[in-house]
Scaffold this motif. Structure first.
Motif, mmCIF file in Angstrom:
data_model
loop_
_atom_site.group_PDB
_atom_site.id
_atom_site.type_symbol
_atom_site.label_atom_id
_atom_site.label_comp_id
_atom_site.label_asym_id
_atom_site.label_seq_id
_atom_site.Cartn_x
_atom_site.Cartn_y
_atom_site.Cartn_z
ATOM 1 N N SER A 1 0.855 -1.201 0.000
ATOM 2 C CA SER A 1 0.000 0.000 0.000
ATOM 3 C C SER A 1 0.890 1.250 0.000
ATOM 4 N N GLN A 2 0.286 2.373 -0.297
ATOM 5 C CA GLN A 2 1.085 3.601 -0.363
ATOM 6 C C GLN A 2 1.650 3.953 1.005
ATOM 7 N N HIS A 3 0.874 3.707 2.035
ATOM 8 C CA HIS A 3 1.343 4.021 3.382
ATOM 9 C C HIS A 3 2.565 3.187 3.744
ATOM 10 N N GLU A 4 2.452 1.916 3.421
ATOM 11 C CA GLU A 4 3.542 0.997 3.717
ATOM 12 C C GLU A 4 4.811 1.424 2.954
ATOM 13 N N LEU A 5 4.560 1.854 1.743
ATOM 14 C CA LEU A 5 5.660 2.311 0.883
ATOM 15 C C LEU A 5 6.394 3.480 1.535
ATOM 16 N N THR A 6 5.629 4.459 1.982
ATOM 17 C CA THR A 6 6.196 5.640 2.623
ATOM 18 C C THR A 6 6.994 5.239 3.860
ATOM 19 N N ARG A 7 6.420 4.328 4.623
ATOM 20 C CA ARG A 7 7.051 3.926 5.875
ATOM 21 C C ARG A 7 8.387 3.243 5.600
ATOM 22 N N LEU A 8 8.362 2.331 4.643
ATOM 23 C CA LEU A 8 9.574 1.589 4.313
ATOM 24 C C LEU A 8 10.676 2.504 3.791
ATOM 25 N N MET A 9 10.213 3.423 2.975
ATOM 26 C CA MET A 9 11.173 4.263 2.292
ATOM 27 C C MET A 9 11.996 5.095 3.254
ATOM 28 N N ALA A 10 11.355 5.611 4.273
ATOM 29 C CA ALA A 10 12.053 6.464 5.219
ATOM 30 C C ALA A 10 12.741 5.662 6.295
ATOM 31 N N GLY A 11 12.815 4.377 6.106
ATOM 32 C CA GLY A 11 13.484 3.549 7.086
ATOM 33 C C GLY A 11 12.528 3.111 8.176
ATOM 34 N N GLY A 12 11.249 3.057 7.884
ATOM 35 C CA GLY A 12 10.239 2.474 8.756
ATOM 36 C C GLY A 12 10.200 3.094 10.125
ATOM 37 N N ALA A 13 10.755 2.417 11.094
ATOM 38 C CA ALA A 13 10.672 2.815 12.483
ATOM 39 C C ALA A 13 11.206 4.216 12.697
ATOM 40 N N GLU A 14 12.242 4.559 11.971
ATOM 41 C CA GLU A 14 12.849 5.876 12.159
ATOM 42 C C GLU A 14 11.840 7.000 11.955
ATOM 43 N N LEU A 15 11.032 6.855 10.911
ATOM 44 C CA LEU A 15 10.067 7.905 10.607
ATOM 45 C C LEU A 15 9.028 7.995 11.727
ATOM 46 N N GLU A 16 8.586 6.819 12.227
ATOM 47 C CA GLU A 16 7.609 6.829 13.317
ATOM 48 C C GLU A 16 8.180 7.516 14.535
ATOM 49 N N GLN A 17 9.435 7.216 14.816
ATOM 50 C CA GLN A 17 10.136 7.840 15.933
ATOM 51 C C GLN A 17 10.113 9.353 15.770
ATOM 52 N N LEU A 18 10.472 9.788 14.564
ATOM 53 C CA LEU A 18 10.544 11.223 14.271
ATOM 54 C C LEU A 18 9.176 11.865 14.451
ATOM 55 N N GLN A 19 8.156 11.143 13.994
ATOM 56 C CA GLN A 19 6.797 11.655 14.084
ATOM 57 C C GLN A 19 6.423 11.906 15.544
ATOM 58 N N HIS A 20 6.765 10.934 16.400
ATOM 59 C CA HIS A 20 6.455 11.091 17.823
ATOM 60 C C HIS A 20 7.180 12.281 18.403
ATOM 61 N N GLU A 21 8.452 12.387 18.076
ATOM 62 C CA GLU A 21 9.250 13.496 18.608
ATOM 63 C C GLU A 21 8.650 14.838 18.217
ATOM 64 N N LEU A 22 8.277 14.932 16.928
ATOM 65 C CA LEU A 22 7.715 16.201 16.445
ATOM 66 C C LEU A 22 6.418 16.529 17.169
#
Lengths: 702, 264, 334
Positions: free
Chosen positions: B236-257
């Motif tokens: 899916s597009q969401h999964e694509l975005t997540r994978l592309m940014a290195g998955g967990a890293e992006l989620e981490q960044l999102q929380h921090e922001l």
């Protein structure tokens, strides 16, 4: 530099806004960037347009203030200077389009002249190789090719800027010229190529140094040829413009043909009447006949071929009368100035004004100072700074006014005032026409008609009031013709539908007729320049000498234009100058192309060197030193971009003619030559700004 | 189509600069008429990947098959001869030069006999116009400088040029990165257009929103490693975005922001 | 490419061959040229125990080589040693030469002063040490101030004034004085001098550079065509004089033409009667006379000129003496 900013602009076509427009347009089935471009829009992207307009303006300016400028002798003199300058400017413009400079090109011209002379000079008393010209000419050409190759290879191999590399070559050549001429003949004047007599001199001399003295060539029908060529040519160009601009009828309307025929007959009758009659009254009658018949001819032509415009009422905007009235007043004010100062005086305006000069200087200085004060009122917190600012502006402008009066003769002042007022007035009228055009075609027709009447009024006013023969006769004719063209265009553009798309047949016909028309004008002008009449000889015109170097100039310009526009190599020149990296990526041999460009410049220098050697017989070792900047200036004035990738060989040749005219104009007008460089600088600045303006305007309009 | 041999097949491709791993374990395929998207953030190894395909570099490990035959290119010319054309971000265009001259640059059709040989201008202009029309762009005046075209249209000139010169595989390096939203849409349409004409397209981007609508296959790169190679129906597009940014890293960044904004 | 390289080699060979085949003889022109600094001792009088130094800004060009021959001839005539030191327009080098000459105990120094401030300390030291100092060629405004005995040379104003008298004799009424440089003070002074003595009107104008003779000729052509009253042309250099002659020929105008300095083609034109005269500053004298004056001052305490400068020009080359001057030019003394 403004040029580089320009390129950057072109490269980064503002993505955001254009993107939106593009998509919106593509959704609607067409992109407005790719929309139909009318004939004028297409003309205005040509790099040489600015130069052509500038050349015409400068010619007209000096024509108005000097006796000799408009004569065949004057033209021969200008072309003489243009020829050698132009050959080099064209070659240098190719190199500049390719993104490089050659600072050795000036010194190279003298070098090849000296080399050739030393090669053929008698072995006898003084140094020389004593070769035949049949050997020396190819040999010096090979040396030229070698120099170009060396320049190009050094630039490419070292990847240093060509500015530095060729500066070094310049010094080497300069040293070579001095060193060699002193070593071999212990002299700085290297002569003579005529020592090759019996060794090919008889053959080559006419090829490089032939001179036509045209005063012995009379042609009784010259003026008739000139009139028919120019008038007929202009008519053809006008027809072509109509063909290119208006929508063709689905079916021709034969009703227009009789009107057209009657009009043409009327024009011919009018010209014959003018030719066979004399006196002011008869001239006026003749002019009116020609005008009315000409208008009828065009209207008939239009009715025959083009789709009439849906009628639109006259709609006047509030500001329109102001523009219209202001324009007419300014044009007439210019006429009054032209007449008021109409004396053949060379005196400085400063002397003529006497004590009046001081109020003028004070008024100018004070006025600008006051303006600066009012403008900066809120800006400056520091009083001292404000005072210094205002005072310096006042002093500077006051001094400027003083210098201007000091520089200008009364004659000069006349032409300046005349030009400024008339141009400003016409500008206002043009503004009014544009504005009116947006309101309705009929309004524009009205505005153009008023403009035509103002111009005709100006023409008759000058004819009646002016003391100068030239103003009375020639300017009268030009102004009246312009008025007629404006009137015709106003009427016809009001009557017919404008084109907004291609029409292949009409486009082809239009450009063919336009070319024939321009050819006819050229034939008329050349006839006027190359032949004299009994009347002129009786009046004692200055001798007109045309040199063969002009033909070389013409040939080289045509060759370079063909090379640039029609060959693979031409594309590569643009490519290596516009984006070398991209050109290389795509398979253009960039290094080879640039080296060949340097070789072209060197060959041009060789040709100019031979022209010099045969013309002067002896050549100075300083010959050509420092002229490389003139070549570059001519190329830039002709629309070539300093940063490369854009320009035209034809433009560069026009640039050379502009340079030659500004060099010749000052002594012709008998102005103080000390101001020549200031004038040259002014022209260069104006030309570059105008080129820039036209280019940005043209690119923005699409 | 999927049963035929893919145009390009890559298996565990790797590239090393000294002891730095630029690319490792990359596997994907490109089929005629399909768009393979290569996604990755800056420094993910996308440009190394293109350079291997376009023949600028050769791969150090793995298998590179072109139409079923194992190859390794030594120069861009070689790749081009085999039908792999790359359209780089800077487009290899000369902005002040006219559309038709750019189109034919380096391979102008000529007339006449040496030394008097000139470019067949009507022919060149005609072909340029026609090829552009095939891409869905009506260039009325091929004399106008490329610099006056919009970014999307310039892309289309480059794409049309590559197609005209017989490209089978078209590599597009970040064609939408410098463009606005709507203009990007125009370019995406050209990409689909090119694929429809039977080319295999490799579309390199860092924008999953651009990739997802047009791609048939997605290769995700991160720090030189393949994060996966999916067909369209596998992701899916969401999964694509997540994978592309290195998955967990992006989620981490999102929380921090989010935390940073909340604490304001 | 390979072919091109081969051609370059061939070219080099040809040029070398041409250079070897030439034997240099002497001719003269005025003007400044580049060249190397040189110091050479000319041993003309073995017996002489006097040593005079000629320290100039010479570039060893044709102009200076004539001046040097004059100095050599004078040294031989009176039996002294002459040391010739040319600085090639480098004032610092000249100053060093002067200091060295004073230290070496020169019996007399002749120096040109293109840049007086650089050489002032050295020359003042020489005067203080009792060494006779003569300024030559340039320095007419500074020699008194320096304490030099006198100056041997020509002034631009006087050269111009002499030409004005010649134009008066020829019956000219309006002269165009064409300059080949826009802002060279010496050239402007030549035209000013002309206006001082000439009875009619003088128009002094810049008419493009020697480097662009085509434009130079065309500018003169334009000026002449625009003003039919002009019946005389003065070129303040040899090249522009020839350009003026060509422009007048092209227009079919018969002008009285005068020029400055000597070139072979200008001499030919004078011989043919196309050019009336050219101003010659007779630089041979600027080399010869100072040596003689120094000799007389040292051996007999004579001085010449009474403190006023000694003028070597304007000498005029006209149709009467052109052919003899031509022979002398080839001999290297004019």
């Amino acid at each position: 530099m403004s040029e580089s900013a320009d390129t950057a602009d072109a490269e980064a076509v503002e993505p955001q806004s254009s993107a939106e427009k593009a998509l919106a347009a593509s959704a609607a089935g067409g992109d407005e960037r790719l929309a139909y471009r009318g004939v004028f829009q297409r003309l205005f992207v040509r790099p040489e347009i600015g130069a052509i307009v500038g050349a015409a303006a400068i010619w007209a300016f000096f024509w108005a203030v000097s006796r000799e400028f408009g004569t065949a002798g004057g033209a021969a003199s200008i072309l003489d200077v243009s020829a050698t300058l132009g050959i080099m400017a064209v070659a240098v413009s190719l190199l500049m389009i390719g993104g490089e400079f050659d600072l050795s090109s000036g010194a190279a011209t003298g070098t090849f002249a000296i080399i050739t002379i030393l090669l053929v000079k008698d072995v006898g008393d003084l140094g020389g190789a004593g070769l035949s010209l049949w050997v020396a000419i190819p040999l010096s050409l090979i040396i030229a090719l070698g120099l170009g190759w060396a320049n190009g290879t050094m630039v490419e191999r070292t990847a240093l800027p060509s500015f530095i590399v060729t500066l070094a070559t310049f010094f080497i050549l300069r040293g070579f010229k001095l060193g060699f001429s002193k070593l071999m003949i212990d002299n700085l004047t290297v002569g003579r190529i005529s020592e090759a007599e019996g060794r090919g001199y008889e053959f080559w001399e006419p090829i490089f140094a032939f001179v036509w003295v045209r005063n012995d060539h009379q042609l009784g029908i010259r003026d008739a040829l000139y009139t028919i060529g120019v008038v007929g040519g202009l008519a053809l160009v006008a027809f072509a413009l109509a063909e290119l601009s208006f929508v063709r009828r689905e079916k021709l309307n034969s009703g227009g043909v009789p009107v057209l025929a009657a009009g043409v007959v009327g024009v011919v009758a009018g010209i014959l009447f003018l030719h066979n009659s004399d006196g002011v009254g008869a001239n006026t009658v003749g002019a009116v006949i020609i005008a009315v018949a000409g208008l009828a001819a065009f209207v008939g032509f239009g009715l025959w071929r083009f789709t009439p415009q849906a009628a639109g009422g006259v709609h006047i905007k509030d500001s329109l009368p102001m523009y219209l009235g202001g324009g007419v007043v300014l044009v007439l004010l210019g006429a009054i100035c032209a007449v008021a100062f109409d004396v053949d005086s060379q005196e400085s305006v400063l002397d003529l004004l006497g004590f009046l000069r001081w109020p003028i200087i004070l008024a100018v200085g004070g006025g600008f100072a006051a303006r600066a004060y009012l403008r900066n009122d809120s800006g400056h917190t520091n009083t001292l700074q404000a005072v210094i600012n205002v005072a310096s502006i006042g002093i500077a402008t006051g001094f400027g006014a003083y210098a201007f009066m000091f520089m200008t003769t009364e004659q000069g002042l006349r032409s300046i005032l005349f030009a400024v007022f008339v141009l400003a007035g016409l500008g206002l009228l043009g503004l009014a026409a544009t504005q009116a055009g947006r309101a309705s075609p009929a309004t524009r027709g009205v505005v153009l008609a008023v403009t035509a009447i103002a111009l005709a009024g100006l023409a008759f006013f000058i004819r009646d009031q002016s003391a100068s023969e030239k103003f009375r006769s020639e300017l009268f004719g030009v102004l009246l013709a312009t008025a007629l063209v404006v009137l015709v265009w106003g009427v016809i553009s009001t009557m017919f539908e404008r084109r907004t798309s291609d029409h292949e047949a009409a486009d082809n016909l239009g450009s063919l007729v336009a070319k024939i028309g321009m050819g006819a004008i050229a034939v008329g002008m050349i006839a006027k320049m190359l032949f004299t009449t009994d009347d002129e000889l009786a009046a004692g015109v200055a001798r007109a000498q045309f040199r063969i170097s002009i033909l070389w100039f013409l040939g080289f310009t045509l060759f370079a234009t063909w090379l640039l526009g029609r060959t693979k190599f031409g594309s590569w020149i643009f490519a290596v100058g516009g984006n070398k990296q991209a050109a290389r990526q795509i398979g253009v041999p960039a290094a080879r192309t640039k080296t060949q460009l340097f070789m072209i410049v060197a060959v041009a220098a060789w040709l100019v060197g031979l022209l010099l050697a045969f013309r002067l017989d002896t050549v100075q070792s300083v010959a050509g030193n420092g002229l490389e900047f003139e070549y570059i200036i001519a190329a830039v004035v002709g629309g070539t971009l300093l940063t490369g990738g854009y320009g035209s060989a034809f433009g560069a040749s026009i640039g050379a003619i502009i340079m030659a005219m500004s060099k010749q104009g000052i002594p012709s007008a008998r102005w103080n030559s000390d101001w020549r460089f200031a004038f040259l600088g002014l022209i260069l600045l104006t030309a570059v700004i105008a080129n820039n303006f036209i280019r940005t305007k043209a690119e923005a309009s699409r | 189509m999927s049963d035929s041999t893919p145009l390009l097949e890559l298996e565990n491709i790797g590239k090393f600069y000294g002891n730095i791993i630029a690319l490792q374990g990359v596997t994907t395929e490109v089929r005629a008429g399909e768009v393979t998207c290569v996604l990755g953030d800056n420094g993910a190894g996308k440009s190394t990947f293109i350079k291997i395909l376009a023949g600028v570099h050769t791969h150090d490990e793995g298998v590179f098959k072109l139409e079923g035959e194992e190859v390794g290119f030594n120069s861009p010319r070689e790749a081009l001869d085999r039908g792999i054309a790359a359209v780089y971000q800077d487009l290899a265009m000369v902005p002040l030069m006219s559309v038709w001259r750019n189109f034919f640059l380096g391979a102008e059709p000529t007339k006449g006999v040496f030394p008097v040989r000139w470019v067949d201008k009507p022919l060149a202009k005609g072909i340029a116009k026609e090829e552009m029309a095939k891409m869905g762009i009506d260039i009325r005046d091929t004399e106008q400088p490329v610099g006056t075209l919009s970014g999307g249209e310039r892309q289309s000139v480059a794409i049309a040029r590559a197609v005209y010169y017989g490209a089978k595989v078209l590599i597009l390096d970040e064609p939408t990165s410098a463009l606005g939203v709507k203009q990007s849409g125009v370019v995406l349409r050209y990409i689909v257009e090119a694929a429809k004409r039977g080319l295999g397209v490799i579309f390199i981007t860092h924008n999953p929103a651009h990739a997802f609508p047009v791609g048939d296959r997605f290769l995700i790169l991160n720090r030189g490693q393949s994060m996966g190679n999916f067909a369209k129906d596998e992701i899916s597009q969401h999964e694509l975005t997540r994978l592309m940014a290195g998955g967990a890293e992006l989620e981490q960044l999102q929380h921090e922001l989010e935390a940073a904004i909340a604490s304001k | 490419m390979k072919k091109m390289r081969w051609l370059a080699v061939l070219l080099a060979l040809v040029m070398v061959a041409a250079a070897c085949g030439s034997d240099a003889a002497e001719e003269t022109t005025g003007g400044d040229t580049g060249g190397d600094d040189d110091t050479e001792e000319v041993d003309v009088a073995q017996s002489g125990d006097l040593t005079f130094y000629m320290i100039t800004h010479s570039d060893d060009g044709p102009f200076w080589s004539v001046l040097k021959r004059g100095a050599e001839a004078a040294a031989a005539d009176v039996g002294v040693e002459m040391v010739w030191q040319g600085s090639n327009n480098d004032a610092n080098v000249q100053a060093e030469f002067i200091d060295a000459a004073v230290a070496a105990g020169a019996d007399g120094i002749g120096a040109s002063l293109p840049n007086v401030d650089a050489v002032r300390p050295g020359l003042e030291a020489a005067v203080a040490a009792g060494i006779p100092v003569y300024t030559i060629n340039s320095g007419v405004n500074d020699y008194v101030d320096l304490g030099a005995t006198t100056h041997v040379g020509q002034t631009e104003i006087i050269a111009g004034e002499g030409s004005g008298l010649r134009f008066n004799d020829a019956g000219a009424t309006k002269i165009l004085c064409g300059r080949q440089e826009p802002d060279n003070g010496a050239l402007i002074e030549r035209c000013q001098g002309l206006a001082n003595t000439f009875n009619g009107e003088v128009i002094s104008e810049f008419m493009d550079l020697d480097a662009d003779q085509t434009a130079q000729e065309a500018a003169i052509n334009a000026a002449l065509a625009a003003d039919p009253d002009i019946d005389g042309f003065m070129g303040v250099g040899p090249v522009i004089t020839m350009s003026g002659l060509r422009a007048a020929d092209a227009l079919g105008r018969d002008l009285t033409i005068g020029g400055f300095d000597i070139t072979p083609e200008l001499l030919d034109a004078i011989e043919a009667g196309d050019v009336m005269f050219t101003v010659d500053q007779q630089q041979y004298l600027q080399g010869y006379i100072p040596i003689i004056l120094m000799y007389l001052e040292v051996t007999n305490s004579n001085t010449l000129g009474g403190g006023l400068p000694i003028l070597t020009g304007p000498g005029f080359v006209t149709g009467d003496n052109a052919s003899s001057v031509k022979a002398l030019v080839e001999a290297g003394t004019r």
